[in-house]
Scaffold this motif. Structure first.
Motif, PDB file in Angstrom:
ATOM      1  N   GLU A  30       0.835  -1.210   0.000  1.00  0.00           N
ATOM      2  CA  GLU A  30       0.000   0.000   0.000  1.00  0.00           C
ATOM      3  C   GLU A  30       0.869   1.259   0.000  1.00  0.00           C
ATOM      4  OE1 GLU A  30      -3.253   2.262   2.893  1.00  0.00           O
ATOM      5  OE2 GLU A  30      -2.669   0.185   3.284  1.00  0.00           O
ATOM      6  N   ALA A  31       1.929   1.251   0.816  1.00  0.00           N
ATOM      7  CA  ALA A  31       2.807   2.417   0.898  1.00  0.00           C
ATOM      8  C   ALA A  31       3.532   2.662  -0.423  1.00  0.00           C
ATOM      9  CB  ALA A  31       3.820   2.234   2.025  1.00  0.00           C
ATOM     10  N   GLN A  32       3.973   1.597  -1.075  1.00  0.00           N
ATOM     11  CA  GLN A  32       4.699   1.742  -2.340  1.00  0.00           C
ATOM     12  C   GLN A  32       3.804   2.312  -3.428  1.00  0.00           C
ATOM     13  OE1 GLN A  32       5.880  -2.317  -2.465  1.00  0.00           O
ATOM     14  NE2 GLN A  32       7.738  -2.010  -1.263  1.00  0.00           N
ATOM     15  N   LEU A  33       2.543   1.880  -3.473  1.00  0.00           N
ATOM     16  CA  LEU A  33       1.603   2.413  -4.453  1.00  0.00           C
ATOM     17  C   LEU A  33       1.250   3.869  -4.146  1.00  0.00           C
ATOM     18  CD1 LEU A  33      -0.762  -0.671  -4.834  1.00  0.00           C
ATOM     19  CD2 LEU A  33       0.812   0.214  -6.557  1.00  0.00           C
ATOM     20  N   LYS A  34       1.067   4.181  -2.867  1.00  0.00           N
ATOM     21  CA  LYS A  34       0.747   5.554  -2.474  1.00  0.00           C
ATOM     22  C   LYS A  34       1.854   6.516  -2.880  1.00  0.00           C
ATOM     23  CE  LYS A  34      -2.320   5.090   1.557  1.00  0.00           C
ATOM     24  NZ  LYS A  34      -2.408   5.335   3.018  1.00  0.00           N
ATOM     25  N   ALA A  49      11.469  13.302   1.147  1.00  0.00           N
ATOM     26  CA  ALA A  49      10.869  12.123   1.773  1.00  0.00           C
ATOM     27  C   ALA A  49      10.002  12.528   2.964  1.00  0.00           C
ATOM     28  CB  ALA A  49      11.967  11.149   2.211  1.00  0.00           C
ATOM     29  N   GLU A  50      10.445  13.553   3.679  1.00  0.00           N
ATOM     30  CA  GLU A  50       9.688  14.015   4.848  1.00  0.00           C
ATOM     31  C   GLU A  50       8.349  14.623   4.428  1.00  0.00           C
ATOM     32  OE1 GLU A  50      12.852  14.633   4.269  1.00  0.00           O
ATOM     33  OE2 GLU A  50      13.788  13.446   5.882  1.00  0.00           O
ATOM     34  N   GLN A  51       8.361  15.428   3.348  1.00  0.00           N
ATOM     35  CA  GLN A  51       7.119  16.054   2.878  1.00  0.00           C
ATOM     36  C   GLN A  51       6.126  15.008   2.387  1.00  0.00           C
ATOM     37  OE1 GLN A  51       8.973  18.614  -0.017  1.00  0.00           O
ATOM     38  NE2 GLN A  51       8.758  20.432   1.264  1.00  0.00           N
ATOM     39  N   ARG A  57       1.104  10.144   5.622  1.00  0.00           N
ATOM     40  CA  ARG A  57       1.148   9.539   6.962  1.00  0.00           C
ATOM     41  C   ARG A  57       2.084   8.329   6.983  1.00  0.00           C
ATOM     42  NH1 ARG A  57      -5.152   9.834   9.146  1.00  0.00           N
ATOM     43  NH2 ARG A  57      -5.351  12.106   8.992  1.00  0.00           N
ATOM     44  N   LEU A  58       3.240   8.524   6.374  1.00  0.00           N
ATOM     45  CA  LEU A  58       4.281   7.504   6.365  1.00  0.00           C
ATOM     46  C   LEU A  58       5.552   8.115   6.930  1.00  0.00           C
ATOM     47  CD1 LEU A  58       3.795   6.135   2.717  1.00  0.00           C
ATOM     48  CD2 LEU A  58       3.019   5.030   4.808  1.00  0.00           C
ATOM     49  N   SER A  59       6.470   7.267   7.387  1.00  0.00           N
ATOM     50  CA  SER A  59       7.767   7.770   7.827  1.00  0.00           C
ATOM     51  C   SER A  59       8.646   8.032   6.609  1.00  0.00           C
ATOM     52  CB  SER A  59       8.449   6.755   8.748  1.00  0.00           C
ATOM     53  OG  SER A  59       8.804   5.588   8.018  1.00  0.00           O
ATOM     54  N   ALA A  60       9.685   8.840   6.809  1.00  0.00           N
ATOM     55  CA  ALA A  60      10.623   9.112   5.719  1.00  0.00           C
ATOM     56  C   ALA A  60      11.291   7.823   5.254  1.00  0.00           C
ATOM     57  CB  ALA A  60      11.675  10.126   6.177  1.00  0.00           C
TER      58      ALA A  60
END
Length: 336
Positions: A30-34, A49-51, A57-60
């Motif tokens: 899910e994170a990779q697709l987002k 990465a932070e932005q 709502r993921l970590s850097a």
């Protein structure tokens, strides 16, 4: 009469490569697709990465791992610290004569679909090959479900088209089941990889599953040490680096943690390539413990300085070469 189409939200659209759905959607998290969709939508913006992590709502770290996932699958590439689509073949101008190039070999993942046998061939082969039929029965037992015609064709393809013996296929599926990845997509992908590596005996398969297990366990240990929360399966880069740090270079937990802390202190975030560069330097210098590292750094700090010319920003010369002392003192041996 005039005509007008009210497109509404369809006025603003962006392109997504077909391969994302055709090849990667089953294995992408899910994170990779987002992250990919976010980057494609905001391709004109400079995104850290932070932005991205804050927006999704993921970590850097999760953002960086997602980017690495798409780089490893040849969807994106890095050029001068900028992400760009992987290059497509350029059209050849007919005005300039060029040498005729040999056609590039297609990857097995494309070939495999063309080689998947039809139901009539599968039925005939199973009547003639009792061992293959028994293998399919055992696979159904391991997966705890009946095999569809497509599933059966995949197993037969690995056996007939790629030359994997039945006992090797069984060892592969048993291993994948032990790590919770015994789906046909993974069975096909790893089966083709094994065929490419020439794994055709039980001994070869035993060594390969041991290597895969050690690599996976290494990443589990490293991710626990560094407090990295994975979404989905680890990336190829994560597995390879963790395996190198623990199984090849044989670093202790405290040394890996130290490299991670130095990376974060310097870069402000987790960067697996930077950590690898630090550990590689220590490995090449034979530094395997914190005690040895501290002694090495202390010895360099105590090293007597040569006489320098007076004045701010002292500079001294040795055999015609000039050195800026203040710059040297502010540079750590282990900075990358």
């Amino acid at each position: 009469m005039s005509y007008q189409i009210n497109l509404g939200q369809w006025k603003s659209v962006f392109a997504v490569p077909s391969s994302v759905v055709d090849q990667h959607i089953k294995i992408a998290s899910e994170a990779q697709l987002k992250v990919l969709l976010y980057l494609l939508r905001r391709s004109d913006d400079e995104n850290s990465a932070e932005q991205i992590g804050e927006a999704l709502r993921l970590s850097a770290e999760e953002v960086q791992n997602a980017v690495d996932f798409w780089i490893e699958r040849d969807l994106l590439t890095k050029q001068d610290n900028t992400l760009v689509p992987c290059s497509a073949p350029q059209p050849v101008s007919h005005d300039t004569p060029v040498e005729k190039a040999e056609p590039a070999k297609k990857p097995h993942t494309t070939i495999s679909r063309a080689r998947r046998p039809d139901p009539m061939f599968v039925a005939k082969l199973l009547q003639e090959n009792i061992i293959l039929a028994e293998l399919l029965d055992e696979v159904q037992r391991i997966l705890n479900k009946p095999l569809s015609p497509g599933d059966t064709a995949t197993i037969v393809m690995l056996y007939d088209s790629f030359g994997l013996p039945c006992d090797v296929i069984l060892m592969l599926i048993t291993y994948l089941d032990s790590i919770g990845s015994a789906n046909m997509r993974a069975i096909e992908r790893y089966g083709i990889q094994w065929a490419d590596k020439g794994i055709k005996t039980v001994d070869d398969a035993g060594r390969e599953t041991a290597r895969m297990k050690a690599s996976r366990e290494a990443w589990g240990r490293v991710s626990s040490l560094l407090g990295i929360r994975n979404v989905g399966n680890p990336t190829k880069a994560q597995m390879e680096n963790a395996d190198r740090w623990l199984n090849t270079w044989q670093f202790s937990d405290e040394m890996i943690t130290e490299a991670y802390e130095r990376c974060v202190n310097t870069k402000g975030t987790y960067n697996i390539s930077y950590i690898n560069a630090i550990l590689k330097r220590w490995y090449e210098k034979g530094i395997k413990s914190l005690d040895t590292l501290q002694k090495e750094e202390s010895a360099k700090q105590r090293k007597p300085k040569s006489k320098a010319k007076s004045g701010k920003g002292s500079v001294f010369s040795v055999e015609g070469a000039s050195f800026d002392v203040s710059k040297y003192e502010n540079t750590s041996l282990f900075d990358d």
